[in-house]
Design an enzyme around this catalytic site. Structure first.
Site, PDB file in Angstrom:
ATOM      1  N   TYR A 121     -11.623  -5.867   6.684  1.00 28.93           N
ATOM      2  CA  TYR A 121     -10.911  -4.685   6.410  1.00 28.93           C
ATOM      3  C   TYR A 121     -11.743  -3.901   4.943  1.00 28.93           C
ATOM      4  O   TYR A 121     -12.411  -4.679   4.462  1.00 28.93           O
ATOM      5  CB  TYR A 121      -9.543  -5.109   5.847  1.00 28.93           C
ATOM      6  CG  TYR A 121      -9.465  -6.285   4.914  1.00 28.93           C
ATOM      7  CD1 TYR A 121      -9.534  -5.992   3.515  1.00 28.93           C
ATOM      8  CD2 TYR A 121      -9.219  -7.504   5.196  1.00 28.93           C
ATOM      9  CE1 TYR A 121      -9.549  -6.935   2.616  1.00 28.93           C
ATOM     10  CE2 TYR A 121      -9.186  -8.677   4.201  1.00 28.93           C
ATOM     11  CZ  TYR A 121      -9.457  -8.046   2.940  1.00 28.93           C
ATOM     12  OH  TYR A 121      -9.300  -9.252   2.008  1.00 28.93           O
ATOM     13  N   TYR A 173      -3.106  -6.980   6.061  1.00 30.41           N
ATOM     14  CA  TYR A 173      -1.922  -8.058   5.511  1.00 30.41           C
ATOM     15  C   TYR A 173      -0.771  -7.712   5.454  1.00 30.41           C
ATOM     16  O   TYR A 173      -0.248  -6.738   5.024  1.00 30.41           O
ATOM     17  CB  TYR A 173      -2.586  -8.501   3.877  1.00 30.41           C
ATOM     18  CG  TYR A 173      -3.857  -9.500   4.036  1.00 30.41           C
ATOM     19  CD1 TYR A 173      -3.816 -10.842   3.977  1.00 30.41           C
ATOM     20  CD2 TYR A 173      -5.014  -8.821   3.989  1.00 30.41           C
ATOM     21  CE1 TYR A 173      -4.733 -11.272   3.694  1.00 30.41           C
ATOM     22  CE2 TYR A 173      -6.327  -9.538   3.755  1.00 30.41           C
ATOM     23  CZ  TYR A 173      -6.434 -10.875   3.617  1.00 30.41           C
ATOM     24  OH  TYR A 173      -7.346 -11.609   3.465  1.00 30.41           O
ATOM     25  N   HIS A 181      -8.444 -17.521   3.825  1.00 35.98           N
ATOM     26  CA  HIS A 181      -8.152 -18.308   2.763  1.00 35.98           C
ATOM     27  C   HIS A 181      -7.586 -19.682   2.896  1.00 35.98           C
ATOM     28  O   HIS A 181      -6.885 -19.824   3.649  1.00 35.98           O
ATOM     29  CB  HIS A 181      -7.202 -17.286   1.861  1.00 35.98           C
ATOM     30  CG  HIS A 181      -7.663 -15.967   1.497  1.00 35.98           C
ATOM     31  ND1 HIS A 181      -8.439 -15.696   0.490  1.00 35.98           N
ATOM     32  CD2 HIS A 181      -7.750 -15.003   2.177  1.00 35.98           C
ATOM     33  CE1 HIS A 181      -8.811 -14.363   0.284  1.00 35.98           C
ATOM     34  NE2 HIS A 181      -8.293 -13.689   1.294  1.00 35.98           N
ATOM     35  N   HIS A 198     -12.195 -13.331   7.741  1.00 38.94           N
ATOM     36  CA  HIS A 198     -12.132 -14.652   6.420  1.00 38.94           C
ATOM     37  C   HIS A 198     -10.840 -15.353   6.416  1.00 38.94           C
ATOM     38  O   HIS A 198      -9.967 -14.250   6.899  1.00 38.94           O
ATOM     39  CB  HIS A 198     -12.644 -14.431   5.174  1.00 38.94           C
ATOM     40  CG  HIS A 198     -12.022 -13.622   4.447  1.00 38.94           C
ATOM     41  ND1 HIS A 198     -11.966 -12.068   4.605  1.00 38.94           N
ATOM     42  CD2 HIS A 198     -10.850 -13.689   3.398  1.00 38.94           C
ATOM     43  CE1 HIS A 198     -10.986 -11.515   3.691  1.00 38.94           C
ATOM     44  NE2 HIS A 198     -10.407 -12.602   3.128  1.00 38.94           N
ATOM     45  N   ARG A 216     -14.697  -6.362   3.829  1.00 42.88           N
ATOM     46  CA  ARG A 216     -14.644  -7.898   3.824  1.00 42.88           C
ATOM     47  C   ARG A 216     -14.867  -8.447   4.997  1.00 42.88           C
ATOM     48  O   ARG A 216     -14.505  -7.924   5.949  1.00 42.88           O
ATOM     49  CB  ARG A 216     -13.332  -8.451   3.301  1.00 42.88           C
ATOM     50  CG  ARG A 216     -12.970  -8.376   1.896  1.00 42.88           C
ATOM     51  CD  ARG A 216     -13.763  -8.693   0.959  1.00 42.88           C
ATOM     52  NE  ARG A 216     -14.268  -9.933   0.945  1.00 42.88           N
ATOM     53  CZ  ARG A 216     -13.892 -11.088   0.950  1.00 42.88           C
ATOM     54  NH1 ARG A 216     -12.689 -11.284   0.647  1.00 42.88           N
ATOM     55  NH2 ARG A 216     -14.739 -12.359   1.328  1.00 42.88           N
TER      56      ARG A 216
END
Lengths: 243, 199
Positions: free
Chosen positions: A148, A109, A163, A161, A158
């Site tokens: 990640y 991110y 959000h 995905h 995770r």
């Protein structure tokens, strides 16, 4: 949209995760101990902010290009993410703001708190937004995010995905969720996905591959439909049923 | 029930996670400039009617630690008690704001105009209040609460009246700390736990 204040259908809490789930460790200290106070919606929850198309720039829903203002595309698997926003009564929710954010193709991110060793992509920011059209439809062009690791249990990853944040027409319809990808084996290992107890509800967060919307030699597509709380439709809101 | 729940279920909520700012407040996350305008920068524009007030607070977890990663959305009426979009509402009041806890201290600040009283569907009026929706890592479903003002007439508010445990009502009332200044800490869990709603 009229400014009529229509009562919201009470939320079906069984459709949602519980606040407290010790397998998702952060929830342990962040979950209220007391029961929520239940009551009918009021105009405060039945009205909500409205955002016009003048909010949007031409690349706001194109995460492949919006970080560089079109100068260079992000690296990764190019995908179209699209779907329809409806309410529980099946009615489309037009004109509502949909915002997304995600990691890059390597699972990193663009955020000061993310110290994962996978590198940033200089051509990828990771956020996008759009407003649903008259049919409640939306679409984004982006790259498929990577999985990640995160510090929860010893070896936690995770699933890929995205959000997703949706407004609806009343503040009481506000919803944030996550879209997962069909066939991802990490979904079954993820304690955040597992906070959704109802299997059908979790499956509804897994977007199927949508070859009909893929563009040959350009991008694959995934379909992610979203359902928001409904509004009571009776004309006689203050009359008991049957009178 | 008309239009009942025979067909669709609401999509399941998931936590906003630690990087919610990228999506909802990119300027706060260091992605400023990716959008022309970010929604919710202020509930009002210059010239809006009403008293400008500043509310400062923190979101505390069950251990007493202030969340550094919380994002709060605020939604309120204008000084006349009308929501944006309603006939006669103050065009300078959008009513919506996004505020982020400071990444170092956890402190957040909401500068807004004090809202007016809003009619309640069952009769009477609700005392001036700001609806708050709190999301963060570890919060699986966004938490709905309200902020009321210590120096307003809160007796008889139909929502506060629904709270059986009267000693919990003060958890929804911002403390006045000076002219136009208030303090409102949100306690997610434990002693002094803030009242959250399902409405």
């Amino acid at each position: 949209m009229s400014d009529r204040s229509l009562p919201l259908i009470p939320r079906d809490r069984a459709a949602h995760p519980p606040a407290y789930d010790p397998d998702y460790k952060t929830s342990v200290a962040r979950a209220p101990r007391q029961a929520l106070i239940s009551m009918d919606s009021t105009p405060t929850e039945e009205h909500g902010p409205r955002f016009g198309h003048d909010l949007l720039g031409p690349l706001d829903n194109d995460l492949v290009l919006n970080w560089t203002k079109g100068a260079a595309p992000a690296l990764g698997e190019r995908i179209l993410v699209h779907g329809r926003v409806r309410d529980e009564t099946g009615r489309p929710v037009p004109g509502t703001l949909v915002e997304i954010w995600q990691a890059n193709a390597g699972g990193r991110y663009r955020h000061a708190k993310d110290g994962y060793l996978a590198p940033l992509d200089p051509n990828f920011g990771g956020c996008g937004r759009t407003i649903t059209d008259d049919r409640g439809d939306y679409q984004f062009l982006t790259i498929r995010p990577g999985a990640y690791p995160w510090p929860n249990r010893g070896n936690e990853w995770r699933p890929a995905h995205i959000h997703v944040s949706i407004f609806g027409s009343g503040f009481g319809q506000r919803l944030i969720t996550q879209m997962y990808f069909e066939g991802d084996p990490l979904i079954a290992h993820c304690p955040i996905a597992a906070t959704v107890r109802d299997r059908g509800q979790l499956e509804a967060l897994v977007a199927p591959l949508d070859m009909a919307m893929a563009k040959p030699m350009d991008f694959l597509a995934y379909r992610f439909d979203i359902v928001l709380r409904g509004r009571r439709q009776t004309m006689f809101e203050n009359r008991p049923e049957g009178l | 029930m008309a239009g009942g729940r025979d067909n669709l279920r609401e999509s399941a909520s998931q936590t906003a996670g630690p990087y919610v700012h990228i999506g909802l407040a990119p300027g706060h996350a260091g992605l400023g400039g990716i959008y022309g305008v970010e929604p919710g920068r202020s509930t009002f524009e210059a010239g809006a009617a009403g008293e400008v007030v500043t509310i400062t607070g923190r979101v505390l977890d069950g251990t007493g630690w202030a969340l550094r990663d919380a994002l709060i959305e605020a939604w309120q009426a204008d000084a006349g008690g009308l929501y944006a979009g309603q006939a006669g509402a103050d065009p300078r009041v959008g009513g919506f704001a996004r505020i982020c806890a400071d990444a170092a201290t956890g402190e957040w600040t909401l500068r807004t105009i004090k809202p007016g009283r809003v009619p309640h569907p069952a009769g009477g009026t609700m005392a001036p209040h700001v609806a708050l929706w709190i999301v963060a890592r570890g919060i699986n479903v966004g938490l709905q609460t309200r902020l009321y003002f210590e120096d307003e007439r809160n007796e008889g508010d139909p929502v506060l009246a629904r709270i059986e445990h009267k000693h919990r009502v003060p958890t929804l009332i911002a403390t006045r700390t000076g002219p136009g200044a208030y303090r409102f800490d949100i306690r997610l869990q434990g002693e002094g736990e803030t009242v959250f709603f399902d409405m």
